[in-house]
Design a protein around this motif. Structure first.
Motif, mmCIF file in Angstrom:
data_model
loop_
_atom_site.group_PDB
_atom_site.id
_atom_site.type_symbol
_atom_site.label_atom_id
_atom_site.label_comp_id
_atom_site.label_asym_id
_atom_site.label_seq_id
_atom_site.Cartn_x
_atom_site.Cartn_y
_atom_site.Cartn_z
ATOM 1 N N VAL A 1 0.850 -0.906 -0.557
ATOM 2 C CA VAL A 1 0.273 0.021 -0.062
ATOM 3 C C VAL A 1 1.119 1.111 -0.259
ATOM 4 O O VAL A 1 1.530 1.553 1.290
ATOM 5 C CB VAL A 1 -0.347 -0.298 1.305
ATOM 6 N N ALA A 2 1.294 2.317 -1.248
ATOM 7 C CA ALA A 2 2.161 2.990 -1.557
ATOM 8 C C ALA A 2 1.001 4.341 -1.135
ATOM 9 O O ALA A 2 0.730 4.442 -1.126
ATOM 10 C CB ALA A 2 1.853 2.934 -3.193
ATOM 11 N N TYR A 3 2.329 5.025 -0.410
ATOM 12 C CA TYR A 3 1.519 6.695 0.480
ATOM 13 C C TYR A 3 2.936 7.362 -0.337
ATOM 14 O O TYR A 3 2.696 8.571 0.036
ATOM 15 C CB TYR A 3 1.479 6.856 1.889
ATOM 16 N N ASP A 4 3.719 6.779 -1.474
ATOM 17 C CA ASP A 4 4.401 7.793 -2.274
ATOM 18 C C ASP A 4 4.801 7.569 -3.472
ATOM 19 O O ASP A 4 4.873 5.882 -3.059
ATOM 20 C CB ASP A 4 5.684 8.275 -0.983
ATOM 21 N N GLY A 5 5.154 8.374 -4.299
ATOM 22 C CA GLY A 5 5.858 7.564 -5.668
ATOM 23 C C GLY A 5 5.052 7.825 -6.642
ATOM 24 O O GLY A 5 3.587 7.420 -6.421
ATOM 25 N N GLY A 6 4.697 7.485 -8.049
ATOM 26 C CA GLY A 6 4.496 7.598 -9.204
ATOM 27 C C GLY A 6 3.554 9.014 -9.312
ATOM 28 O O GLY A 6 3.522 10.216 -9.020
ATOM 29 N N ALA A 7 3.278 8.988 -10.287
ATOM 30 C CA ALA A 7 1.791 10.335 -10.747
ATOM 31 C C ALA A 7 0.328 9.653 -11.106
ATOM 32 O O ALA A 7 0.395 8.595 -12.494
ATOM 33 C CB ALA A 7 2.717 10.385 -12.303
ATOM 34 N N PRO A 8 -0.647 10.287 -10.340
ATOM 35 C CA PRO A 8 -0.567 11.394 -9.531
ATOM 36 C C PRO A 8 -0.285 10.822 -8.196
ATOM 37 O O PRO A 8 -0.075 9.714 -8.369
ATOM 38 C CB PRO A 8 -1.570 11.805 -9.278
ATOM 39 N N PRO A 9 0.986 11.423 -7.768
ATOM 40 C CA PRO A 9 1.817 11.036 -6.749
ATOM 41 C C PRO A 9 0.665 10.297 -5.791
ATOM 42 O O PRO A 9 -0.500 10.995 -5.269
ATOM 43 C CB PRO A 9 2.740 12.266 -6.494
ATOM 44 N N ALA A 10 1.138 8.675 -5.490
ATOM 45 C CA ALA A 10 0.607 8.406 -4.366
ATOM 46 C C ALA A 10 0.563 9.572 -2.417
ATOM 47 O O ALA A 10 1.841 10.099 -2.789
ATOM 48 C CB ALA A 10 0.711 6.429 -3.373
ATOM 49 N N SER A 11 0.072 9.447 -1.384
ATOM 50 C CA SER A 11 0.198 9.991 -1.242
ATOM 51 C C SER A 11 -0.484 9.385 0.627
ATOM 52 O O SER A 11 -1.451 8.586 0.406
ATOM 53 C CB SER A 11 -0.102 11.998 -0.698
ATOM 54 N N PHE A 12 -0.465 10.288 1.079
ATOM 55 C CA PHE A 12 -1.025 9.541 2.850
ATOM 56 C C PHE A 12 -2.731 9.871 2.775
ATOM 57 O O PHE A 12 -3.680 8.602 2.942
ATOM 58 C CB PHE A 12 -1.214 9.888 4.006
ATOM 59 N N ALA A 13 -2.946 10.772 2.148
ATOM 60 C CA ALA A 13 -4.419 11.147 1.585
ATOM 61 C C ALA A 13 -4.843 10.356 0.105
ATOM 62 O O ALA A 13 -6.015 10.128 0.239
ATOM 63 C CB ALA A 13 -4.788 12.476 1.577
ATOM 64 N N ASN A 14 -4.440 9.339 -0.827
ATOM 65 C CA ASN A 14 -4.020 8.954 -1.828
ATOM 66 C C ASN A 14 -3.249 7.855 -2.073
ATOM 67 O O ASN A 14 -2.286 7.509 -2.574
ATOM 68 C CB ASN A 14 -4.284 9.920 -3.003
ATOM 69 N N LEU A 15 -3.935 6.650 -1.241
ATOM 70 C CA LEU A 15 -3.054 5.418 -1.577
ATOM 71 C C LEU A 15 -3.224 4.993 -1.862
ATOM 72 O O LEU A 15 -4.247 4.797 -2.654
ATOM 73 C CB LEU A 15 -2.984 4.701 -0.346
ATOM 74 N N ARG A 16 -2.560 3.977 -2.731
ATOM 75 C CA ARG A 16 -1.857 2.656 -4.108
ATOM 76 C C ARG A 16 -2.031 1.834 -4.240
ATOM 77 O O ARG A 16 -0.598 1.622 -3.304
ATOM 78 C CB ARG A 16 -1.391 4.013 -5.409
ATOM 79 N N LEU A 17 -2.685 0.675 -4.404
ATOM 80 C CA LEU A 17 -2.233 -0.316 -4.474
ATOM 81 C C LEU A 17 -0.930 -1.301 -5.298
ATOM 82 O O LEU A 17 -1.705 -0.772 -6.551
ATOM 83 C CB LEU A 17 -2.948 -1.534 -4.468
ATOM 84 N N VAL A 18 0.490 -1.411 -4.974
ATOM 85 C CA VAL A 18 0.914 -1.621 -6.158
ATOM 86 C C VAL A 18 1.812 -3.127 -5.786
ATOM 87 O O VAL A 18 1.629 -4.019 -5.237
ATOM 88 C CB VAL A 18 2.282 -0.815 -5.786
ATOM 89 N N VAL A 19 1.599 -3.735 -7.024
ATOM 90 C CA VAL A 19 1.204 -5.327 -7.085
ATOM 91 C C VAL A 19 2.668 -5.942 -8.509
ATOM 92 O O VAL A 19 1.907 -5.931 -9.211
ATOM 93 C CB VAL A 19 -0.021 -6.050 -7.661
ATOM 94 N N PRO A 20 3.474 -5.573 -7.053
ATOM 95 C CA PRO A 20 4.879 -6.084 -8.396
ATOM 96 C C PRO A 20 4.835 -7.711 -9.460
ATOM 97 O O PRO A 20 4.099 -8.678 -8.660
ATOM 98 C CB PRO A 20 5.718 -5.984 -7.636
ATOM 99 N N GLY A 21 4.648 -7.611 -10.302
ATOM 100 C CA GLY A 21 4.849 -8.500 -11.407
ATOM 101 C C GLY A 21 3.565 -8.779 -12.427
ATOM 102 O O GLY A 21 3.042 -9.534 -13.186
ATOM 103 N N ASP A 22 2.638 -7.659 -11.643
ATOM 104 C CA ASP A 22 1.308 -7.624 -12.959
ATOM 105 C C ASP A 22 1.948 -6.554 -14.715
ATOM 106 O O ASP A 22 2.143 -6.153 -14.250
ATOM 107 C CB ASP A 22 0.320 -6.658 -12.433
#
Ligand SMILES: Nc1nc2c(c(=O)[nH]1)N[C@H]1C(S)=C(S)[C@@H](COP(=O)(O)O)O[C@H]1N2
Ligand SMILES: [Mo]
Length: 160
Positions: free
Chosen positions: A123-144
């Motif tokens: 569950v990412a809270y930093d990185g990517g675009a638009p950037p993940a943040s504590f207010a905008n968490l993102r699931l990141v699944v390596p291998g997909d």
């Protein structure tokens, strides 16, 4: 009561209501667990950090990013899934990750369990675009290969 005092009182009420909405809007990890979690900044910062460089396909071409967050497995260990009775019952669990727009994707417990695939999904809270943040968490699944399970703006994670 003067009009001024009344206006001030109403303003304070509005601010308090706003604050409690903001507080309660942290994503939750719940469902079949002993300890439901609020995935807020305090909790996520208190857990070990994992960073991943990933690339996935999207409808608009490939996207690469360097993401930082907490392993979903670590969150599960905090929450402690409640198993049914039976052989390898933990392997029956799935996680449904839902975005604030209603978008959903599932991961299986066996993908994450170090005894099985041990996938380093975060569950990412930093990185990517638009950037993940504590207010905008993102699931990141390596291998997909496709970004379809990279659920952005997570609202909830339900353990089933
Ligand atoms: N909340 C939410 N997350 C989502 C989607 C969505 O519609 N809503 N689309 C998915 C799909 S199909 C892809 S390919 C990636 C694309 O990521 P991006 O839009 O951040 O580039 O996001 C995924 N995560
Ligand atoms: Mo996609």
């Amino acid at each position: 009561m003067s009009v001024r005092a009344l206006v001030l009182g109403l303003l304070l009420l509005a601010v308090a209501a706003g604050a409690s909405i903001a507080e309660s809007s942290a994503p939750t990890l719940g469902g079949k667990v002993q300890h439901a979690l609020q995935l807020d900044e305090a909790l996520l910062r208190s857990l070990p950090q994992t960073s991943l460089d990933i690339t996935f396909e999207t409808g608009k071409g490939p996207v690469s990013g360097h993401y930082t967050g907490v392993l979903v497995w670590t969150l599960l260990q905090q929450a402690m899934p409640i198993d049914e009775v039976g052989k390898n019952a933990s392997l029956r669990h799935t996680l449904i990750v839902t975005g604030r727009d209603g978008y959903q994707a599932a991961i299986a417990f066996g993908e994450l369990d170090p005894l099985y695939e041990g996938k380093q999904a975060i569950v990412a809270y930093d990185g990517g675009a638009p950037p993940a943040s504590f207010a905008n968490l993102r699931l990141v699944v390596p291998g997909d290969k496709h970004g379809g399970r990279s659920v952005r703006d997570i609202a909830s994670i339900e353990v089933r």
